[in-house]
Design a protein around this motif. Structure first.
Motif, mmCIF file in Angstrom:
data_model
loop_
_atom_site.group_PDB
_atom_site.id
_atom_site.type_symbol
_atom_site.label_atom_id
_atom_site.label_comp_id
_atom_site.label_asym_id
_atom_site.label_seq_id
_atom_site.Cartn_x
_atom_site.Cartn_y
_atom_site.Cartn_z
ATOM 1 N N GLU A 220 0.854 -1.189 0.000
ATOM 2 C CA GLU A 220 0.000 0.000 0.000
ATOM 3 C C GLU A 220 0.884 1.231 0.000
ATOM 4 N N TYR A 221 0.555 2.170 -0.890
ATOM 5 C CA TYR A 221 1.339 3.390 -1.040
ATOM 6 C C TYR A 221 0.431 4.605 -0.865
ATOM 7 N N ALA A 222 0.970 5.667 -0.308
ATOM 8 C CA ALA A 222 0.249 6.934 -0.193
ATOM 9 C C ALA A 222 0.672 7.840 -1.336
ATOM 10 N N LEU A 223 -0.292 8.556 -1.896
ATOM 11 C CA LEU A 223 -0.017 9.499 -2.968
ATOM 12 C C LEU A 223 0.309 10.863 -2.380
ATOM 13 N N MET A 224 1.296 11.506 -2.945
ATOM 14 C CA MET A 224 1.565 12.900 -2.634
ATOM 15 C C MET A 224 0.926 13.725 -3.746
ATOM 16 N N VAL A 225 -0.190 14.396 -3.418
ATOM 17 C CA VAL A 225 -0.984 15.128 -4.403
ATOM 18 C C VAL A 225 -0.831 16.624 -4.164
ATOM 19 N N ASP A 226 -0.571 17.390 -5.241
ATOM 20 C CA ASP A 226 -0.443 18.830 -5.073
ATOM 21 C C ASP A 226 -1.806 19.506 -5.222
ATOM 22 N N ALA A 227 -1.818 20.817 -5.138
ATOM 23 C CA ALA A 227 -3.078 21.560 -5.137
ATOM 24 C C ALA A 227 -3.842 21.422 -6.446
ATOM 25 N N GLU A 228 -3.152 21.046 -7.519
ATOM 26 C CA GLU A 228 -3.800 20.914 -8.818
ATOM 27 C C GLU A 228 -4.203 19.480 -9.127
ATOM 28 N N GLY A 229 -3.963 18.555 -8.197
ATOM 29 C CA GLY A 229 -4.350 17.166 -8.419
ATOM 30 C C GLY A 229 -3.269 16.295 -9.020
ATOM 31 N N ALA A 230 -2.094 16.850 -9.274
ATOM 32 C CA ALA A 230 -0.988 16.039 -9.787
ATOM 33 C C ALA A 230 -0.385 15.237 -8.642
ATOM 34 N N PHE A 231 -0.068 13.962 -8.908
ATOM 35 C CA PHE A 231 0.454 13.123 -7.834
ATOM 36 C C PHE A 231 1.718 12.387 -8.252
ATOM 37 N N LYS A 232 2.418 11.909 -7.225
ATOM 38 C CA LYS A 232 3.642 11.151 -7.416
ATOM 39 C C LYS A 232 3.736 10.117 -6.311
ATOM 40 N N ILE A 233 4.178 8.893 -6.676
ATOM 41 C CA ILE A 233 4.420 7.835 -5.700
ATOM 42 C C ILE A 233 5.779 7.232 -6.019
ATOM 43 N N ASP A 234 6.659 7.187 -5.037
ATOM 44 C CA ASP A 234 7.988 6.612 -5.233
ATOM 45 C C ASP A 234 7.970 5.104 -5.019
ATOM 46 N N ASP A 235 8.797 4.401 -5.773
ATOM 47 C CA ASP A 235 9.136 2.996 -5.500
ATOM 48 C C ASP A 235 7.913 2.081 -5.459
ATOM 49 N N VAL A 236 7.152 2.079 -6.544
ATOM 50 C CA VAL A 236 5.971 1.213 -6.647
ATOM 51 C C VAL A 236 6.345 -0.061 -7.401
ATOM 52 N N LEU A 237 6.105 -1.208 -6.776
ATOM 53 C CA LEU A 237 6.387 -2.477 -7.438
ATOM 54 C C LEU A 237 5.387 -2.718 -8.559
ATOM 55 N N PRO A 238 5.807 -3.351 -9.660
ATOM 56 C CA PRO A 238 4.862 -3.685 -10.725
ATOM 57 C C PRO A 238 3.723 -4.545 -10.196
ATOM 58 N N GLY A 239 2.520 -4.298 -10.692
ATOM 59 C CA GLY A 239 1.371 -5.070 -10.256
ATOM 60 C C GLY A 239 0.076 -4.365 -10.609
ATOM 61 N N ILE A 240 -1.033 -4.925 -10.124
ATOM 62 C CA ILE A 240 -2.358 -4.362 -10.340
ATOM 63 C C ILE A 240 -2.861 -3.805 -9.015
ATOM 64 N N TYR A 241 -3.373 -2.582 -9.065
ATOM 65 C CA TYR A 241 -3.729 -1.860 -7.850
ATOM 66 C C TYR A 241 -5.118 -1.238 -7.971
ATOM 67 N N ASP A 242 -5.693 -0.933 -6.817
ATOM 68 C CA ASP A 242 -6.857 -0.057 -6.727
ATOM 69 C C ASP A 242 -6.380 1.293 -6.209
ATOM 70 N N LEU A 243 -6.855 2.354 -6.851
ATOM 71 C CA LEU A 243 -6.498 3.714 -6.448
ATOM 72 C C LEU A 243 -7.677 4.334 -5.716
ATOM 73 N N ARG A 244 -7.506 4.625 -4.431
ATOM 74 C CA ARG A 244 -8.568 5.211 -3.617
ATOM 75 C C ARG A 244 -8.246 6.682 -3.369
ATOM 76 N N ILE A 245 -9.152 7.521 -3.829
ATOM 77 C CA ILE A 245 -8.964 8.962 -3.731
ATOM 78 C C ILE A 245 -9.888 9.506 -2.657
ATOM 79 N N GLY A 246 -9.312 10.120 -1.631
ATOM 80 C CA GLY A 246 -10.103 10.775 -0.593
ATOM 81 C C GLY A 246 -9.958 12.272 -0.723
ATOM 82 N N MET A 247 -11.086 12.986 -0.654
ATOM 83 C CA MET A 247 -10.999 14.427 -0.893
ATOM 84 C C MET A 247 -12.077 15.151 -0.107
ATOM 85 N N LYS A 248 -11.889 16.444 0.004
ATOM 86 C CA LYS A 248 -12.906 17.329 0.525
ATOM 87 C C LYS A 248 -13.668 17.880 -0.670
ATOM 88 N N ALA A 249 -14.970 17.580 -0.732
ATOM 89 C CA ALA A 249 -15.792 18.023 -1.856
ATOM 90 C C ALA A 249 -16.964 18.841 -1.330
#
Length: 297
Positions: A220-249
């Motif tokens: 499990e990896y945490a995304l570092m998301v900037d104010a514009e929604g761009a994200f980066k995750i370091d050192d992710v192993l190859p594989g299939i993932y689910d991306l869960r986005i939590g936000m204030k809407a």
């Protein structure tokens, strides 16, 4: 003496017995006793020399509780090809699917040194999760996300060696919300990329050795998301993932009760594939723009 409430451990080798449990100390010969009490599930014992737990049935049969030496974990945090200096490492419970929660809830933490090395002492033998706790709280005011979370086994009286991060690809992309005129406060959300475990709702498979192995390999990896929604995750192993986005809407603008407030919303984008990096090519995996709607589950 443990009933329905969990026992917490926030310091190495020390149990917090101040909530929901009966407590006693053994005498110089190691003998102990408790007054009768309904609803007791477990006997848990700790000492500077070790840890032990047993059921009432097993204790009645053996009449003794043998402590096992504390374990420890030692490792290195890597961020890309650089050591993670002065970063936080967390050790928490590992939760198996379809298995009851542990009686002792462990939340231990430490800091890495100038070479990214860390040590956590006084850990009960068992299955645990080690993670890199990202240092984002001061910037977002949100909960502190854990990243690079992985399974480890700690054995009594032994040191488990582990490397957190340092392999895999850098994953980048951008999240967007359709049908929303007001900007999302991405910085306050906690966003996760989680390994897709096969047959997660098949109890027999999850409890089998193949299912256990699939869970051990998960990340499990945490995304570092900037104010514009761009994200980066370091050192992710190859594989299939689910991306869960939590936000204030924003809440519906036509509801006068919520014109200036926000609700917590979580969306899942399923089956994000991070492929192996082709030989000789950059290790960056660009997922592009990932768009979803608040109107859809």
């Amino acid at each position: 003496l443990h009933d329905a409430l969990p026992i917490y451990m926030k310091l190495p080798g020390q149990l917090d017995l101040t909530r929901g449990s009966l407590r006693t100390e053994s005498d110089i010969q190691g003998r102990f006793s408790f007054p009768p009490k309904l609803g007791i599930k477990r006997i848990i014992a700790s000492h500077t020399g070790g840890y032990g737990e047993t059921s009432l049935e097993d204790l009645a049969a053996s009449r003794s509780l043998v402590l096992q030496p504390w374990g420890r974990v030692a490792g290195t945090l890597m961020i890309g090809n650089q050591p993670g200096r002065n970063e936080s490492i967390a050790l928490d419970n590992w939760f198996w699917r379809y298995v009851d929660s542990a009686y002792v809830q462990v939340n231990l933490a430490t800091k890495t040194d100038a070479e990214g090395r860390f040590v956590i002492e006084g850990v009960p033998p068992g299955d645990w999760k080690v993670s890199h706790r990202l240092n984002l709280k001061d910037k977002t005011g949100a909960s502190i996300p854990l990243s690079q979370s992985r399974y480890i086994e700690i054995k009594a009286g032994q040191t488990t060696q582990v490397t957190v991060g340092g392999t895999g690809r850098t994953v980048v992309g951008r999240v967007k919300v359709s049908g929303l005129t007001q900007q999302v406060d991405w910085l306050r959300g906690v966003h996760r990329l989680t390994s897709k475990v096969p047959n997660p709702f098949d109890r027999d498979f999850c409890l089998s050795e193949a299912g256990r192995e699939a869970q051990r390999r998960s990340r499990e990896y945490a995304l570092m998301v900037d104010a514009e929604g761009a994200f980066k995750i370091d050192d992710v192993l190859p594989g299939i993932y689910d991306l869960r986005i939590g936000m204030k809407a924003p809440n519906p603008p036509d509801d006068p009760r919520f014109r200036t407030s926000f609700i917590w919303t979580q969306k899942t984008i399923e089956e994000i594939t991070v492929p192996d990096a082709p030989a000789g090519e950059a290790t960056v995996c660009d997922l592009g723009a990932l768009e979803f709607s608040l109107d859809k589950p």
